[in-house]
Scaffold this motif. Structure first.
Motif, PDB file in Angstrom:
ATOM      1  N   MET A  51       0.842  -1.173   0.000  1.00  0.00           N
ATOM      2  CA  MET A  51       0.000   0.000   0.000  1.00  0.00           C
ATOM      3  C   MET A  51       0.893   1.244   0.000  1.00  0.00           C
ATOM      4  N   LYS A  52       0.575   2.195  -0.817  1.00  0.00           N
ATOM      5  CA  LYS A  52       1.362   3.417  -0.933  1.00  0.00           C
ATOM      6  C   LYS A  52       0.958   4.421   0.150  1.00  0.00           C
ATOM      7  N   LYS A  53       1.979   5.004   0.830  1.00  0.00           N
ATOM      8  CA  LYS A  53       1.694   6.020   1.842  1.00  0.00           C
ATOM      9  C   LYS A  53       1.270   7.316   1.163  1.00  0.00           C
ATOM     10  N   THR A  54       0.316   7.975   1.778  1.00  0.00           N
ATOM     11  CA  THR A  54      -0.166   9.236   1.224  1.00  0.00           C
ATOM     12  C   THR A  54       0.203  10.424   2.097  1.00  0.00           C
ATOM     13  N   VAL A  55       1.041  10.192   3.118  1.00  0.00           N
ATOM     14  CA  VAL A  55       1.436  11.276   4.016  1.00  0.00           C
ATOM     15  C   VAL A  55       2.941  11.485   3.914  1.00  0.00           C
ATOM     16  N   ASP A  56       3.368  12.717   4.185  1.00  0.00           N
ATOM     17  CA  ASP A  56       4.798  12.986   4.205  1.00  0.00           C
ATOM     18  C   ASP A  56       5.337  12.716   5.614  1.00  0.00           C
ATOM     19  N   GLU A  57       6.624  12.963   5.844  1.00  0.00           N
ATOM     20  CA  GLU A  57       7.253  12.649   7.128  1.00  0.00           C
ATOM     21  C   GLU A  57       6.653  13.450   8.278  1.00  0.00           C
ATOM     22  N   ARG A  58       6.379  14.724   8.036  1.00  0.00           N
ATOM     23  CA  ARG A  58       5.786  15.569   9.081  1.00  0.00           C
ATOM     24  C   ARG A  58       4.422  15.037   9.476  1.00  0.00           C
ATOM     25  N   GLN A  59       3.605  14.720   8.490  1.00  0.00           N
ATOM     26  CA  GLN A  59       2.266  14.194   8.772  1.00  0.00           C
ATOM     27  C   GLN A  59       2.341  12.841   9.467  1.00  0.00           C
ATOM     28  N   GLU A  60       3.314  12.033   9.087  1.00  0.00           N
ATOM     29  CA  GLU A  60       3.478  10.731   9.730  1.00  0.00           C
ATOM     30  C   GLU A  60       3.831  10.907  11.204  1.00  0.00           C
ATOM     31  N   LEU A  61       4.716  11.863  11.499  1.00  0.00           N
ATOM     32  CA  LEU A  61       5.072  12.151  12.882  1.00  0.00           C
ATOM     33  C   LEU A  61       3.852  12.638  13.663  1.00  0.00           C
ATOM     34  N   GLU A  62       3.055  13.496  13.070  1.00  0.00           N
ATOM     35  CA  GLU A  62       1.842  13.980  13.731  1.00  0.00           C
ATOM     36  C   GLU A  62       0.859  12.831  13.985  1.00  0.00           C
ATOM     37  N   LEU A  63       0.702  11.951  13.010  1.00  0.00           N
ATOM     38  CA  LEU A  63      -0.177  10.794  13.189  1.00  0.00           C
ATOM     39  C   LEU A  63       0.314   9.896  14.325  1.00  0.00           C
ATOM     40  N   MET A  64       1.622   9.713  14.419  1.00  0.00           N
ATOM     41  CA  MET A  64       2.166   8.888  15.487  1.00  0.00           C
ATOM     42  C   MET A  64       1.908   9.517  16.854  1.00  0.00           C
ATOM     43  N   LYS A  65       2.009  10.832  16.947  1.00  0.00           N
ATOM     44  CA  LYS A  65       1.727  11.520  18.206  1.00  0.00           C
ATOM     45  C   LYS A  65       0.253  11.365  18.578  1.00  0.00           C
ATOM     46  N   ILE A  66      -0.624  11.491  17.602  1.00  0.00           N
ATOM     47  CA  ILE A  66      -2.064  11.320  17.853  1.00  0.00           C
ATOM     48  C   ILE A  66      -2.364   9.893  18.281  1.00  0.00           C
ATOM     49  N   GLU A  67      -1.768   8.921  17.593  1.00  0.00           N
ATOM     50  CA  GLU A  67      -1.986   7.523  17.948  1.00  0.00           C
ATOM     51  C   GLU A  67      -1.489   7.229  19.358  1.00  0.00           C
ATOM     52  N   ARG A  68      -0.329   7.789  19.716  1.00  0.00           N
ATOM     53  CA  ARG A  68       0.218   7.584  21.056  1.00  0.00           C
ATOM     54  C   ARG A  68      -0.711   8.173  22.112  1.00  0.00           C
ATOM     55  N   ALA A  69      -1.185   9.376  21.865  1.00  0.00           N
ATOM     56  CA  ALA A  69      -2.108   9.997  22.820  1.00  0.00           C
ATOM     57  C   ALA A  69      -3.388   9.172  22.936  1.00  0.00           C
ATOM     58  N   GLY A  70      -3.889   8.701  21.826  1.00  0.00           N
ATOM     59  CA  GLY A  70      -5.086   7.860  21.848  1.00  0.00           C
ATOM     60  C   GLY A  70      -4.875   6.575  22.619  1.00  0.00           C
ATOM     61  N   PHE A  71      -3.706   5.959  22.449  1.00  0.00           N
ATOM     62  CA  PHE A  71      -3.411   4.744  23.200  1.00  0.00           C
ATOM     63  C   PHE A  71      -3.445   5.012  24.689  1.00  0.00           C
ATOM     64  N   TRP A  72      -2.795   6.098  25.137  1.00  0.00           N
ATOM     65  CA  TRP A  72      -2.746   6.365  26.568  1.00  0.00           C
ATOM     66  C   TRP A  72      -4.116   6.727  27.138  1.00  0.00           C
ATOM     67  N   VAL A  73      -4.929   7.412  26.367  1.00  0.00           N
ATOM     68  CA  VAL A  73      -6.295   7.691  26.822  1.00  0.00           C
ATOM     69  C   VAL A  73      -7.045   6.377  27.015  1.00  0.00           C
ATOM     70  N   LEU A  74      -6.975   5.490  26.019  1.00  0.00           N
ATOM     71  CA  LEU A  74      -7.631   4.188  26.143  1.00  0.00           C
ATOM     72  C   LEU A  74      -7.072   3.375  27.304  1.00  0.00           C
ATOM     73  N   PHE A  75      -5.762   3.394  27.472  1.00  0.00           N
ATOM     74  CA  PHE A  75      -5.119   2.632  28.531  1.00  0.00           C
ATOM     75  C   PHE A  75      -5.612   3.080  29.910  1.00  0.00           C
ATOM     76  N   PHE A  76      -5.596   4.390  30.152  1.00  0.00           N
ATOM     77  CA  PHE A  76      -6.009   4.878  31.471  1.00  0.00           C
ATOM     78  C   PHE A  76      -7.518   4.750  31.676  1.00  0.00           C
ATOM     79  N   ALA A  77      -8.304   4.902  30.628  1.00  0.00           N
ATOM     80  CA  ALA A  77      -9.751   4.703  30.753  1.00  0.00           C
ATOM     81  C   ALA A  77     -10.054   3.243  31.095  1.00  0.00           C
ATOM     82  N   LEU A  78      -9.380   2.325  30.449  1.00  0.00           N
ATOM     83  CA  LEU A  78      -9.581   0.905  30.730  1.00  0.00           C
ATOM     84  C   LEU A  78      -9.114   0.559  32.137  1.00  0.00           C
TER      85      LEU A  78
END
Length: 148
Positions: free
Chosen positions: A1-28
């Motif tokens: 699958m071809k990526k449609t995001v550049d490096e900056r966007q990928e870094l931002e997505l990783m930060k969002i995913e990390r924050a989402g993981f921790w929200v789910l972790f602490f809520a659980l």
């Protein structure tokens, strides 16, 4: 699958995913603790929550230790083991004492003190073992890749 995001966007997505993981972790975590400690939900009814919780824990622990990582802001050391063990002990002891008090348990002070000592020793031991393993793994990786 071809990526449609550049490096900056990928870094931002990783930060969002990390924050989402921790929200789910602490809520659980909060969900499991509240149900077991305060609403007397049998642990057997929370199998799905426990599986999800431990899957997240094991993924993070295994990934970090495999790569010799500890945290963003510290290195594994005695001070960190003590601080984190004490913080966890205070949090879990307060929750435990509140739950036992709501159930009307007798000899609450003695039981709570024993619980606090056990939790502290357990947390300190686990953190010290993981910290030493992480330091050893980091040294091995530094030797392998020539990092100074």
């Amino acid at each position: 699958m071809k990526k449609t995001v550049d490096e900056r966007q990928e870094l931002e997505l990783m930060k969002i995913e990390r924050a989402g993981f921790w929200v789910l972790f602490f809520a659980l975590t909060a969900d499991i603790l509240l149900k077991v400690l305060f609403f007397q939900v049998p642990v057997q009814e929370l199998i799905g929550e426990h599986i999800a919780f431990f899957a997240g824990c094991i993924t993070i622990i295994a990934g970090c230790t495999k790569r010799g990582l500890w945290t963003y802001y510290s290195v594994p050391c005695l001070r960190d083991y003590l601080v984190h063990s004490l913080a966890a002990t205070v949090i879990f002891t307060i929750l435990f004492a509140a739950a036992m008090a709501l159930r009307g348990v007798r000899h609450l002070a003695g039981i709570t003190l024993a619980f606090a000592v056990f939790i502290f020793l357990l947390m300190f031991g686990v953190l010290a073992a993981m910290g030493e393993y992480t330091k050893r793994k980091q040294r091995k990786l530094d030797d392998t890749y020539g990092d100074d």
